[in-house]
Design an enzyme around this catalytic site. Structure first.
Site, PDB file in Angstrom:
ATOM      1  N   ASP A  43      45.837 133.808  39.154  1.00 40.88           N
ATOM      2  CA  ASP A  43      46.762 134.168  40.222  1.00 40.88           C
ATOM      3  C   ASP A  43      46.338 135.445  40.955  1.00 40.88           C
ATOM      4  OD1 ASP A  43      48.115 132.004  39.418  1.00 40.88           O
ATOM      5  OD2 ASP A  43      49.893 133.067  38.667  1.00 40.88           O
ATOM      6  N   ALA A  44      45.857 136.417  40.187  1.00 42.17           N
ATOM      7  CA  ALA A  44      45.510 137.708  40.790  1.00 42.17           C
ATOM      8  C   ALA A  44      44.364 137.550  41.798  1.00 42.17           C
ATOM      9  CB  ALA A  44      45.124 138.707  39.710  1.00 42.17           C
ATOM     10  N   GLU A  45      43.427 136.658  41.459  1.00 40.82           N
ATOM     11  CA  GLU A  45      42.301 136.398  42.369  1.00 40.82           C
ATOM     12  C   GLU A  45      42.812 135.756  43.660  1.00 40.82           C
ATOM     13  OE1 GLU A  45      38.901 136.889  42.290  1.00 40.82           O
ATOM     14  OE2 GLU A  45      39.490 138.264  40.685  1.00 40.82           O
ATOM     15  N   TYR A  46      43.727 134.801  43.466  1.00 39.81           N
ATOM     16  CA  TYR A  46      44.320 134.130  44.627  1.00 39.81           C
ATOM     17  C   TYR A  46      44.971 135.169  45.534  1.00 39.81           C
ATOM     18  CZ  TYR A  46      47.184 131.018  47.452  1.00 39.81           C
ATOM     19  OH  TYR A  46      47.756 130.361  48.513  1.00 39.81           O
ATOM     20  N   GLU A 128      57.122 103.738  39.279  1.00 34.77           N
ATOM     21  CA  GLU A 128      56.977 105.190  39.376  1.00 34.77           C
ATOM     22  C   GLU A 128      58.197 105.863  38.757  1.00 34.77           C
ATOM     23  OE1 GLU A 128      58.148 105.312  44.142  1.00 34.77           O
ATOM     24  OE2 GLU A 128      56.094 104.892  43.541  1.00 34.77           O
ATOM     25  N   LYS A 130      61.633 108.218  38.750  1.00 36.34           N
ATOM     26  CA  LYS A 130      62.712 108.547  39.678  1.00 36.34           C
ATOM     27  C   LYS A 130      63.008 110.034  39.536  1.00 36.34           C
ATOM     28  CE  LYS A 130      67.003 107.282  41.699  1.00 36.34           C
ATOM     29  NZ  LYS A 130      67.365 108.685  41.892  1.00 36.34           N
ATOM     30  N   ASP A 132      64.530 113.680  40.125  1.00 30.54           N
ATOM     31  CA  ASP A 132      65.878 114.154  40.368  1.00 30.54           C
ATOM     32  C   ASP A 132      65.790 115.387  41.258  1.00 30.54           C
ATOM     33  OD1 ASP A 132      68.537 114.025  40.203  1.00 30.54           O
ATOM     34  OD2 ASP A 132      68.707 114.764  38.154  1.00 30.54           O
ATOM     35  N   ARG A 151      67.084 113.956  53.888  1.00 34.32           N
ATOM     36  CA  ARG A 151      67.514 112.582  54.068  1.00 34.32           C
ATOM     37  C   ARG A 151      68.837 112.514  54.830  1.00 34.32           C
ATOM     38  NH1 ARG A 151      70.855 109.181  51.589  1.00 34.32           N
ATOM     39  NH2 ARG A 151      70.358 106.978  51.804  1.00 34.32           N
ATOM     40  N   TYR A 240      56.398 109.256  47.708  1.00 36.13           N
ATOM     41  CA  TYR A 240      56.568 107.889  47.210  1.00 36.13           C
ATOM     42  C   TYR A 240      56.916 106.883  48.305  1.00 36.13           C
ATOM     43  CZ  TYR A 240      61.389 109.609  47.151  1.00 36.13           C
ATOM     44  OH  TYR A 240      62.577 110.186  47.488  1.00 36.13           O
ATOM     45  N   LYS A 305      59.056  98.895  42.540  1.00 37.09           N
ATOM     46  CA  LYS A 305      58.934  98.405  43.908  1.00 37.09           C
ATOM     47  C   LYS A 305      57.977  97.220  43.913  1.00 37.09           C
ATOM     48  CE  LYS A 305      59.813 102.975  45.767  1.00 37.09           C
ATOM     49  NZ  LYS A 305      59.250 104.259  46.197  1.00 37.09           N
ATOM     50  N   LYS A 329      68.028 103.443  35.840  1.00 37.12           N
ATOM     51  CA  LYS A 329      68.458 104.783  35.429  1.00 37.12           C
ATOM     52  C   LYS A 329      68.451 104.946  33.914  1.00 37.12           C
ATOM     53  CE  LYS A 329      70.195 106.969  39.092  1.00 37.12           C
ATOM     54  NZ  LYS A 329      71.522 107.154  39.266  1.00 37.12           N
ATOM     55  N   CYS A 423      86.756 136.156   9.613  1.00 35.23           N
ATOM     56  CA  CYS A 423      86.066 134.875   9.445  1.00 35.23           C
ATOM     57  C   CYS A 423      87.088 133.763   9.185  1.00 35.23           C
ATOM     58  CB  CYS A 423      85.084 134.990   8.281  1.00 35.23           C
ATOM     59  SG  CYS A 423      84.339 133.399   7.841  1.00 35.23           S
ATOM     60  N   CYS A 426      86.475 132.566   5.304  1.00 32.97           N
ATOM     61  CA  CYS A 426      86.738 133.383   4.109  1.00 32.97           C
ATOM     62  C   CYS A 426      87.619 134.593   4.391  1.00 32.97           C
ATOM     63  CB  CYS A 426      85.428 133.829   3.473  1.00 32.97           C
ATOM     64  SG  CYS A 426      84.552 135.086   4.420  1.00 32.97           S
ATOM     65  N   CYS A 441      80.010 137.021  10.097  1.00 36.31           N
ATOM     66  CA  CYS A 441      80.965 137.172   9.010  1.00 36.31           C
ATOM     67  C   CYS A 441      80.335 138.116   7.998  1.00 36.31           C
ATOM     68  CB  CYS A 441      81.234 135.814   8.372  1.00 36.31           C
ATOM     69  SG  CYS A 441      81.927 135.950   6.718  1.00 36.31           S
ATOM     70  N   CYS A 448      81.839 133.894   1.262  1.00 39.64           N
ATOM     71  CA  CYS A 448      82.077 132.924   2.326  1.00 39.64           C
ATOM     72  C   CYS A 448      81.462 131.565   1.989  1.00 39.64           C
ATOM     73  CB  CYS A 448      81.493 133.453   3.637  1.00 39.64           C
ATOM     74  SG  CYS A 448      81.874 132.377   5.024  1.00 39.64           S
TER      75      CYS A 448
HETATM   76  C1  9MJ Z   1      62.680 108.941  43.655  1.00 41.85           C
HETATM   77  N1  9MJ Z   1      63.846 109.519  43.874  1.00 41.85           N
HETATM   78  O1  9MJ Z   1      61.912 109.366  42.821  1.00 41.85           O
HETATM   79  C2  9MJ Z   1      62.307 106.337  45.994  1.00 41.85           C
HETATM   80  N2  9MJ Z   1      62.308 107.806  44.455  1.00 41.85           N
HETATM   81  O2  9MJ Z   1      61.955 104.600  47.617  1.00 41.85           O
HETATM   82  C3  9MJ Z   1      61.193 107.032  44.319  1.00 41.85           C
HETATM   83  N3  9MJ Z   1      63.002 107.355  45.498  1.00 41.85           N
HETATM   84  C4  9MJ Z   1      62.709 105.567  47.147  1.00 41.85           C
HETATM   85  N4  9MJ Z   1      61.193 106.130  45.279  1.00 41.85           N
HETATM   86  C5  9MJ Z   1      62.601 104.069  48.682  1.00 41.85           C
HETATM   87  N5  9MJ Z   1      60.240 107.198  43.361  1.00 41.85           N
HETATM   88  C6  9MJ Z   1      63.762 104.749  48.853  1.00 41.85           C
HETATM   89  C7  9MJ Z   1      63.827 105.720  47.878  1.00 41.85           C
END
Ligand code: 9MJ
Length: 697
Positions: A43-46, A128, A130, A132, A151, A240, A305, A329, A423, A426, A441, A448
């Site tokens: 990191d320091a070099e960067y 793939e 999902k 969050d 979105r 994705y 997909k 899910k 406690c 006891c 305690c 105890c």
């Molecule tokens: C997520 N949330 O990881 C889609 N998503 O594809 C992936 N969401 C998506 N694909 C079409 N891996 C609509 C949403």
């Protein structure tokens, strides 16, 4: 490292070239770090290169191109986000929760596509993770990042370009000489778990509000009107999907699209595959489920997909979700419930832990009714009160915890937690030392019963004395019925006393007695660990055993002597001293030894101090006289280490009867193989240098 990344002397007038080469180097390092996950410089070099470029651009402003890494830092705050209409809507995904949902999804697709397919053909799916996080659309024109939008409702989102430019995983310019005229890339912005933890630590230190989870932290960071704040948060991105594409042919499949993205320098998650049919989908789901906790980011499922884009088109959409995709899910790791009460639990060292009693809630795949609140300060910091609605989290096998309360749902009669002064088990006073987070305690195990139970459960546990069949509930009964008080009493148990307990048949009682008998033959390290001395974990116990070689030396050690042991600092040393300053503990050790608990003491068998220092051993098969623990103990007493698996770093493999794959692996790697006799000779005499080694050194 690259030659052009060093501050070479530059002739005046060559600033353009120098700036371009710095930009290229910084881009490459960014790409290596954030996209390939394979840092190329410290990191320091960067930072050094970055500051050089910044200085150059300040002096010659005409050098600062819009895709320069210095342009990621964030500018003046916006009054508000502009609305952006998506040329192609950003879709949501249909959800599935069970194997049946997945089978039905695959069947629906086969039915629609049946015309062109024989009934046996399995559909190819791109699978793939999902993520969050937050869905984002990036717009590249002729390779240059020109816009980014959330979105929103799918049709219209918010213009977050200034913030997105600070995300170092996102290229400001696509790789390659022939970028498409227009490319809209879709994907997810998220925060890694470790960056989330660091951010919350900083928030805590600054007395500011913490984020409940990485998703909220990512959302909060991206929806900042002041992009200078976003720039201080480490956000990541995975692509994705695709929106508008002009000036390049559309790939034939989703997997080919992602491969193309990789070639453009866009971050694509490696955890993806092409699989066939419902069986392939479910196998992917289970594979990912097994490694979910180890991933550096949070996911809430996997996505399937249909791989071929022509088939995707044929399938079309239902409402706003594509019929060709499914989000499968995982059971939610967070859920809302109500705190019905806050009680305290007493641990084996007397530590008092506040525990929230919850209205039962299904989370992380099980019904949860209790969640730890860790300690008093934590309850205050999170301001959790009785009556609150709270977010409960259970991730993997981790103990459920209360993440935060929901302010809007606090009832008028919510009651703050009060740490009891005595406690609950006891009645002894609860004390909290000034510099400690934990209240305790003061009764000790003598007064105890909670501490007694905890101590005994620890003593019997697998990594301590390993008394099979002597579980937590059995110990509770034995203590509650006053059958035993100390660990030494365990070895005085008879068949009648055990058989009289609830749910204890004579056969299981005999099994417990056999396990107790077996546990008597142990190692010094296990024995020290089993005593449950505060701050003495397994590693420290091993170091103590290795250093002192016998129990009497450990018990008699002064603070100074203890400090010589690797791993032992003043706090640990004092804890050991105070443990053995208590006559009851010394008596316990003596009673256990009198009951027949024994181990091989380093001093007793006269092992020269460190003959095996730096050597790693793997034990396999049954040795003629030594148990595996005995052999391990001797190796460790002589300064060697024992490992469970054979690798190139293994020094010796000790093989007995019926040795299996480890022996085969050792032979394959050409590692020295010893029998018991050779091991004992090695311990006594140390490794004998071969003539070549002697010359080489
Ligand atoms: C997520 N949330 O990881 C889609 N998503 O594809 C992936 N969401 C998506 N694909 C079409 N891996 C609509 C949403």
């Amino acid at each position: 490292m690259h030659a052009d990344s060093h501050s070479a002397p530059v002739a005046p007038g060559d600033w353009h070239a120098r700036a371009a080469s710095l930009r290229a180097a910084l881009d490459r390092h960014n790409y290596a770090y954030y996209v390939l996950d394979d840092p190329s410089i410290p990191d320091a070099e960067y930072d050094k290169l970055f500051h050089e470029l910044q200085a150059l651009e300040q002096e010659y402003p005409e050098l600062a191109t819009s895709d320069s890494p210095t342009q990621r830092v964030g500018g003046a705050p916006l009054p508000q986000f502009e609305q952006v209409r998506h040329a192609i809507p950003m879709l949501s995904l249909g959800n599935g929760f069970s194997d049946e949902d997945v089978v039905a999804f695959d069947k629906r697709i086969k039915d629609v596509l049946s015309d062109g397919l024989s009934s046996e053909t399995e559909i190819a799916y791109a699978t793939e993770l999902k993520f969050d996080g937050l869905a984002i659309s990036l717009r590249y024109e002729n390779g240059l990042l020109v816009g980014a939008a959330t979105r929103g409702d799918g049709a219209t989102g918010e213009n977050v370009t200034a913030n997105i430019r600070t995300v170092r995983a996102i290229p400001l310019r696509l790789h390659g000489d022939d970028p498409p005229h227009i490319l809209e890339v879709r994907g997810e912005v998220l925060m890694y778990k470790n960056d989330f933890a660091k951010l919350n630590q900083r928030q805590r230190d600054a007395g500011q509000k913490e984020f409940a989870n990485p998703r909220n932290a990512a959302a909060g960071s991206l929806r900042q009107l002041d992009s200078r704040i976003t720039a201080q948060r480490t956000l990541r991105f995975f692509t994705y999907g695709i929106g508008v594409l002009e000036g390049a042919p559309m790939p034939a499949s989703h997997s080919a699209l992602l491969d193309w993205y990789v070639s453009l320098g866009l971050p694509v998650c490696k955890e993806r595959a092409v699989v066939y049919g419902a069986e392939g989908l479910l196998a992917f789901y289970h594979d990912v489920g097994a490694k979910r906790e180890k991933l550096p980011y949070e996911i809430d499922g996997v996505v399937y997909k249909v791989d071929r884009l022509d088939q995707q088109q044929q399938l079309g959409f239902v409402s706003r979700a594509p019929r060709f995709a499914l989000a499968h899910k995982f059971p939610a790791q967070e859920a809302l419930t109500v705190v019905q009460d806050i009680e305290v639990q007493v641990g084996r060292t007397g530590a008092i832990t506040p525990v929230a009693r919850l209205a039962p809630v299904f989370v992380g795949g099980v019904t949860v009714t209790n969640a730890t609140l860790h300690n008093e300060d934590e309850v205050r910091r999170k301001d959790i009160q009785i009556g609150d609605t709270v977010i409960v989290r259970r991730a993997g096998d981790v103990i459920p915890e209360v993440v935060a309360y929901v302010p809007e749902s606090r009832p008028a009669d919510a009651k703050p937690f009060e740490m009891p002064t005595a406690c609950p088990v006891c009645g002894s006073p609860i004390v909290r030392l000034e510099d400690e987070a934990i209240a305790r305690c003061s009764g000790g195990w003598v007064k105890c019963s909670a501490q007694r139970k905890g101590g005994l459960q620890h003593f019997a546990s697998r990594r301590a004395m390993d008394i099979e069949g002597l579980g937590d509930q059995l110990i509770e009964q034995l203590v509650d019925k006053h059958v035993i008080t100390t660990a030494a009493d365990l070895y005085r148990l008879g068949l009648t006393a055990l058989s009289e307990l609830d749910r204890m048949a004579e056969k299981s009682a005999q099994n417990v007695l056999d396990a107790l008998e077996k546990s008597k033959s142990t190692t010094l390290a296990r024995f020290i660990y089993a005593l449950g001395i505060r701050h003495v974990g397994e590693a420290t116990a091993k170091e103590l055993a290795r250093h002192f070689g016998n129990m009497d030396a450990v018990m008699a050690a002064t603070e100074e002597q203890l400090l010589e042991v690797a791993d032992v600092g003043p706090v640990v040393a004092r804890s050991i001293i105070s443990f053995f300053a208590d006559g009851l503990n010394v008596e316990l050790v003596n009673q256990l030894r009198a009951a027949g608990v024994h181990w091989i003491e380093g001093a007793g068998i006269d092992i020269p101090a460190k003959t095996l220092a730096g050597k790693t051993f793997v034990l396999t098969g049954t040795l003629p006289t030594l148990t595996r623990d005995d052999a391990a103990q001797m190796i460790e007493a002589a300064g060697g280490k024992v490992s469970g698996s054979v690798s190139k770093k293994t020094g010796y493999v000790v093989a007995g009867a019926e040795a299996g794959s480890k022996l085969a692996k050792a032979e394959e790697l050409g590692i020295a193989i010893l029998d018991e006799e050779a091991l004992l000779a090695l311990i006594q005499n140390g490794p004998q240098e071969s003539p070549e080694q002697a010359v080489a050194e």
